[in-house]
Design an enzyme around this catalytic site. Structure first.
Site, PDB file in Angstrom:
ATOM      1  N   LYS A 119       0.833  -1.210   0.000  1.00 32.46           N
ATOM      2  CA  LYS A 119       0.000   0.000   0.000  1.00 32.46           C
ATOM      3  C   LYS A 119       0.856   1.244   0.000  1.00 32.46           C
ATOM      4  CE  LYS A 119      -4.429  -1.632   1.441  1.00 32.46           C
ATOM      5  NZ  LYS A 119      -5.617  -1.452   2.226  1.00 32.46           N
ATOM      6  N   LYS A 201      -4.463 -10.997  -5.795  1.00 32.61           N
ATOM      7  CA  LYS A 201      -5.673 -11.163  -4.983  1.00 32.61           C
ATOM      8  C   LYS A 201      -6.803 -10.265  -5.502  1.00 32.61           C
ATOM      9  CE  LYS A 201      -6.330  -8.821  -1.233  1.00 32.61           C
ATOM     10  NZ  LYS A 201      -6.424  -8.170   0.081  1.00 32.61           N
ATOM     11  N   LYS A 204     -11.232  -5.086  -3.309  1.00 36.38           N
ATOM     12  CA  LYS A 204     -12.250  -4.061  -3.504  1.00 36.38           C
ATOM     13  C   LYS A 204     -11.624  -2.721  -3.868  1.00 36.38           C
ATOM     14  CE  LYS A 204     -13.454  -4.417   1.404  1.00 36.38           C
ATOM     15  NZ  LYS A 204     -12.340  -4.209   2.307  1.00 36.38           N
TER      16      LYS A 204
HETATM   17  P1  TYM Z   1     -10.619  -6.609   4.536  1.00 39.81           P
HETATM   18  O1  TYM Z   1     -11.704  -5.636   4.804  1.00 39.81           O
HETATM   19  O2  TYM Z   1      -9.591  -6.261   3.524  1.00 39.81           O
HETATM   20  O3  TYM Z   1     -11.249  -7.992   4.128  1.00 39.81           O
HETATM   21  C1  TYM Z   1     -12.236  -8.611   4.925  1.00 39.81           C
HETATM   22  C2  TYM Z   1     -12.047 -10.114   4.921  1.00 39.81           C
HETATM   23  O4  TYM Z   1     -12.096 -10.614   3.596  1.00 39.81           O
HETATM   24  C3  TYM Z   1     -10.928 -11.389   3.333  1.00 39.81           C
HETATM   25  N1  TYM Z   1     -10.579 -11.213   1.921  1.00 39.81           N
HETATM   26  C4  TYM Z   1     -10.423 -12.207   1.055  1.00 39.81           C
HETATM   27  N2  TYM Z   1     -10.527 -13.537   1.192  1.00 39.81           N
HETATM   28  C5  TYM Z   1     -10.324 -14.285   0.093  1.00 39.81           C
HETATM   29  N3  TYM Z   1     -10.019 -13.765  -1.123  1.00 39.81           N
HETATM   30  C6  TYM Z   1      -9.896 -12.440  -1.299  1.00 39.81           C
HETATM   31  N4  TYM Z   1      -9.605 -11.945  -2.490  1.00 39.81           N
HETATM   32  C7  TYM Z   1     -10.100 -11.601  -0.176  1.00 39.81           C
HETATM   33  N5  TYM Z   1     -10.065 -10.249  -0.004  1.00 39.81           N
HETATM   34  C8  TYM Z   1     -10.351 -10.037   1.291  1.00 39.81           C
HETATM   35  C9  TYM Z   1      -9.874 -10.833   4.261  1.00 39.81           C
HETATM   36  O5  TYM Z   1      -8.843 -11.758   4.498  1.00 39.81           O
HETATM   37  C10 TYM Z   1     -10.676 -10.534   5.491  1.00 39.81           C
HETATM   38  O6  TYM Z   1     -10.848 -11.699   6.269  1.00 39.81           O
HETATM   39  N6  TYM Z   1      -7.621  -5.987   8.484  1.00 39.81           N
HETATM   40  C11 TYM Z   1      -8.821  -6.623   8.002  1.00 39.81           C
HETATM   41  C12 TYM Z   1     -10.047  -6.211   8.774  1.00 39.81           C
HETATM   42  C13 TYM Z   1      -9.908  -6.356  10.252  1.00 39.81           C
HETATM   43  C14 TYM Z   1      -9.993  -7.576  10.974  1.00 39.81           C
HETATM   44  C15 TYM Z   1      -9.832  -7.200  12.328  1.00 39.81           C
HETATM   45  C16 TYM Z   1     -10.173  -8.902  10.594  1.00 39.81           C
HETATM   46  C17 TYM Z   1      -9.719  -5.356  11.142  1.00 39.81           C
HETATM   47  N7  TYM Z   1      -9.675  -5.854  12.396  1.00 39.81           N
HETATM   48  C18 TYM Z   1      -9.826  -8.167  13.336  1.00 39.81           C
HETATM   49  C19 TYM Z   1     -10.181  -9.855  11.617  1.00 39.81           C
HETATM   50  C20 TYM Z   1     -10.014  -9.484  12.951  1.00 39.81           C
HETATM   51  C21 TYM Z   1      -9.033  -6.250   6.545  1.00 39.81           C
HETATM   52  O7  TYM Z   1      -8.514  -5.283   6.066  1.00 39.81           O
HETATM   53  O8  TYM Z   1      -9.915  -7.033   5.897  1.00 39.81           O
END
Ligand code: TYM
Length: 338
Positions: A119, A201, A204
């Site tokens: 990023k 990957k 969004k």
């Molecule tokens: P975020 O918002 O980017 O994504 C949310 C969840 O979706 C999963 N994910 C994917 N899984 C499979 N294939 C993909 N292409 C894909 N893109 C996203 C992510 O692994 C995630 O599980 N830091 C985290 C949010 C967060 C969080 C937490 C998660 C903040 N605090 C505490 C668990 C526990 C994030 O940016 O996810």
């Protein structure tokens, strides 16, 4: 007796950022598993709005998406009666615990995080300090609830490792304070790939809308995006690293329908990609249509949503503040006078 059984349940915490419209990557990698796990665990599902502002958000979009993400949780099958769903910024302990944990985190370990490196390349000059410190906030999210299990996609694995390191460090510096959480990363679907560049990957935040399928994409858009998805010139439906585009579509089909990759290979043997792609698109449409209809209904009932996130924040605040007070006490802060 029922009650004591309930109390013994292990704890799950997970969250999704309202930083962009959710993709089927978020759904297949995370949310779909939450739905499966919700009955066995005491679950906290958070809309992590504090995380979303590590990159600039348009306020009205952030507001819209925050409620949309909550609606998607419910529409996908998370039961508001049984689970705690809340908005991260409604529980101030997250920000407070994050500051405390920041003082136990090394800059070196944060700057080595793959997601930070990627990023910070993208935003170059204007990398917010929040982007560097973001995994500490995530650790606070998880540790405040004495979480046992964190169901996430594989991209979050490194952040989970840091969370475990920080918990262990704090526990050793004082005395046992935090449960050391385990990641739950599904065997299939943990990394859904970009439809245009299937070695990346699906995200969004991608600039090319053909590279992802959004949870709220209408059926005709889903069909078009799958028809345009990059495959290869081999013309064989095979689950192989040499065919990343086809492999990714097979994964999507497999996670949605429950068919194994072998069964999919057998079904499309000798047929090329046309029917296979049509079927992948239909499987996605069929999976998402009821969710989309429910989301639209929920977004029209703001009072219902408000009741859910209000009750969620109430319970989350209670549990999180308890852990925060423990941390403060161990560190040596004077308790607030009553
Ligand atoms: P975020 O918002 O980017 O994504 C949310 C969840 O979706 C999963 N994910 C994917 N899984 C499979 N294939 C993909 N292409 C894909 N893109 C996203 C992510 O692994 C995630 O599980 N830091 C985290 C949010 C967060 C969080 C937490 C998660 C903040 N605090 C505490 C668990 C526990 C994030 O940016 O996810």
């Amino acid at each position: 007796m029922e009650v004591s059984g309930e109390q013994k349940k292990k704890v799950i915490f997970s969250g999704i950022q309202p930083s962009g419209d959710l993709t089927i990557g978020n759904y297949l990698g995370a949310l779909k598993n939450w739905v499966k796990l919700q009955n066995e665990y005491d679950c906290y599902f958070c809309v992590v709005d504090l995380h979303a502002i590590t990159v600039r958000q348009e306020p009205k979009d952030l507001r819209r998406r925050t409620l949309e993400v909550l609606s998607i949780y419910i529409a996908a099958g998370i039961d508001p009666e049984k689970n705690t769903m809340f908005i991260q910024s409604h529980v101030p302990a997250h920000s407070e615990a994050s500051w405390l944990l920041n003082c136990y985190t090394y800059v070196g370990e944060l700057s080595r995080m793959t997601q930070f490196k990627d990023k910070s390349k993208k935003y170059e000059e204007s990398v917010a300090a929040g982007l560097l410190n973001y995994p500490v906030l995530m650790a606070a999210d998880i540790l405040l609830y004495q979480t046992d299990l964190v169901p996430v996609g594989v991209d979050q694995k490194q952040h989970l490792e840091l969370t475990r390191d920080l918990a262990t460090r704090f526990n050793h510096a004082y005395s046992p304070t935090f449960v050391i959480p385990e990641p739950y990363i599904p065997k299939a679907g943990a990394k859904i790939m970009d439809l245009q560049e299937p070695t990346k990957k699906m995200s969004k935040s991608s600039d090319n809308p053909n590279s992802f399928i959004l949870m709220m994409d209408p059926p005709e858009v889903i069909r078009k995006k799958i028809a345009r998805a990059v495959t290869d010139s081999l013309g064989v439906v095979r689950y192989s690293d040499e065919q990343p585009g086809v492999k990714n579509l097979m994964t999507i089909l497999s996670v949605i329908t429950g068919m194994t990759p072998e069964e999919i290979e057998a079904k499309y043997e000798g047929q090329g990609y046309a029917q296979f792609k049509l079927d992948v698109a239909e499987a996605i449409v069929k999976e998402l249509e009821p969710i989309q209809a429910k989301v639209k209904e929920l977004l029209d009932d703001k009072t219902y949503l408000e009741n859910i996130y209000k009750a969620g924040a109430g319970k989350a605040n209670y549990v999180a503040t308890k852990t925060l007070r423990k941390m403060q006490k161990k560190i040596g802060f004077i308790p607030v006078a009553k």
